[in-house]
Design a protein around this motif. Structure first.
Motif, PDB file in Angstrom:
ATOM      1  N   ARG A  17      -1.256   1.252   4.275  1.00 15.47           N
ATOM      2  CA  ARG A  17       0.050   1.871   3.615  1.00 15.47           C
ATOM      3  C   ARG A  17       0.353   3.095   4.514  1.00 15.47           C
ATOM      4  O   ARG A  17      -0.282   3.329   5.434  1.00 15.47           O
ATOM      5  CB  ARG A  17      -0.467   2.664   2.178  1.00 15.47           C
ATOM      6  CG  ARG A  17      -1.008   1.718   1.226  1.00 15.47           C
ATOM      7  CD  ARG A  17       0.291   1.195   0.279  1.00 15.47           C
ATOM      8  NE  ARG A  17      -0.166   0.534  -0.739  1.00 15.47           N
ATOM      9  CZ  ARG A  17      -0.471  -0.765  -0.806  1.00 15.47           C
ATOM     10  NH1 ARG A  17      -0.365  -1.467   0.453  1.00 15.47           N
ATOM     11  NH2 ARG A  17      -0.698  -1.450  -1.886  1.00 15.47           N
ATOM     12  N   ARG A  36       3.083   7.128  -2.370  1.00 15.20           N
ATOM     13  CA  ARG A  36       3.334   5.683  -2.023  1.00 15.20           C
ATOM     14  C   ARG A  36       2.124   4.910  -1.639  1.00 15.20           C
ATOM     15  O   ARG A  36       2.099   3.695  -1.633  1.00 15.20           O
ATOM     16  CB  ARG A  36       4.386   5.385  -0.851  1.00 15.20           C
ATOM     17  CG  ARG A  36       5.639   5.864  -0.956  1.00 15.20           C
ATOM     18  CD  ARG A  36       6.502   5.863   0.400  1.00 15.20           C
ATOM     19  NE  ARG A  36       7.898   6.455   0.013  1.00 15.20           N
ATOM     20  CZ  ARG A  36       8.588   6.672   1.407  1.00 15.20           C
ATOM     21  NH1 ARG A  36       8.155   6.529   2.348  1.00 15.20           N
ATOM     22  NH2 ARG A  36       9.685   7.214   1.136  1.00 15.20           N
ATOM     23  N   SER A  56       5.365  10.701   0.631  1.00 16.73           N
ATOM     24  CA  SER A  56       4.643   9.608   1.339  1.00 16.73           C
ATOM     25  C   SER A  56       3.288   9.506   0.703  1.00 16.73           C
ATOM     26  O   SER A  56       2.644   8.424   0.298  1.00 16.73           O
ATOM     27  CB  SER A  56       4.256  10.113   2.629  1.00 16.73           C
ATOM     28  OG  SER A  56       3.681   9.190   3.430  1.00 16.73           O
TER      29      SER A  56
END
Length: 261
Positions: free
Chosen positions: A145, A157, A154
């Motif tokens: 990721r 996610r 970020s």
């Protein structure tokens, strides 16, 4: 090769050659990088072999410089060997590697029994990480990721955000300006019993980087190691146990001393 591209770009710019010729130079340098710097290393870990693709063609399109995370650094080798030879138990643990680069320590954790491993880095390095996961047939336990330190967006996610049992870092104590963001990210992914393990070459600025984490409430303890990771060179390497704020009493009985460098 990335350094060559950067120097050539600088020379052309100073000589007043811009636009199409500079773009053409970038393309030539990119092609040359692909021919020269893609390599596969086989690394023995705990009686098993990991295949790691070092992809030198991953570069910064603005500067022409290769992303150093594409390569296997001695610190990553040291941390992987330490994980394999120490009494530290990774079986059934959830693991995240920050600034994973080629992903060697995280892949090592998977080999040693971790139930879930998340390899994270900036977007340009993710295809290389995916390739290394696939090359070692670890897709059932290892995910890749994007994660930019300090970025809440970020962090959102990386899937189901939760605390990890183990956080791995190798050769990330390089840029003092990035340490505040790293500290914020460590606090987000660490919980009560999280073990944060970091291997690093000890450079002039390493202590300053660690002190920035200390200023955020972390405690840094140097862990005894049997090798220095330098493969016979004169460089000094170390492994650190980084204890999250207010969790000094939960460091799994690791012996060591507070960093003084």
């Amino acid at each position: 090769m990335g350094r060559f591209a950067y120097l050539m770009e600088g020379n052309l710019t100073r000589n007043g050659i811009k636009g199409g010729k500079l773009t053409l130079l970038n393309r030539v340098c990119q092609s040359f990088q692909r021919l020269l710097t893609t390599a596969v290393r086989e690394i023995d870990i705990a009686g098993q072999t990991l295949k790691i693709h070092a992809l030198g063609e991953v570069y910064d399109s603005l500067t022409g410089r290769a992303f150093t995370g594409s390569w296997i650094w001695d610190s990553a080798l040291l941390l992987s060997r330490w994980l394999a030879t120490s009494q530290f138990d990774l079986r059934d643990k959830s693991v995240i590697e920050l600034g994973a680069g080629a992903g060697l320590p995280g892949l090592t954790a998977a080999l040693l029994g971790a139930s879930r491993v998340l390899l994270t880095d900036i977007a340009p390095l993710l295809p290389g990480l995916v390739k290394n996961v696939e090359a070692n047939e670890l897709e059932d336990r290892v995910e890749v990721r994007e994660l930019v330190w300090g970025s809440e967006e970020s962090l959102s996610r990386i899937g189901e955000l939760r605390r990890f049992d183990v956080v791995l870092l190798s050769d990330v104590f390089f840029d003092l300006e990035e340490m505040a963001a790293l500290g914020r990210t460590l606090k987000k992914v660490s919980g009560n019993k999280t073990r944060i393990l970091a291997a690093s070459e000890v450079r002039f600025w390493t202590g300053e980087c660690l002190n920035e984490l200390v200023s955020q409430g972390f405690k840094v303890v140097e862990v005894p190691i049997q090798e220095d990771g330098s493969d016979g060179g004169r460089d000094i390497f170390a492994v650190y146990n980084i204890i999250p704020p207010d969790e000094e009493d939960c460091h799994n009985n690791m012996s060591g001393s507070i960093i003084r460098r």
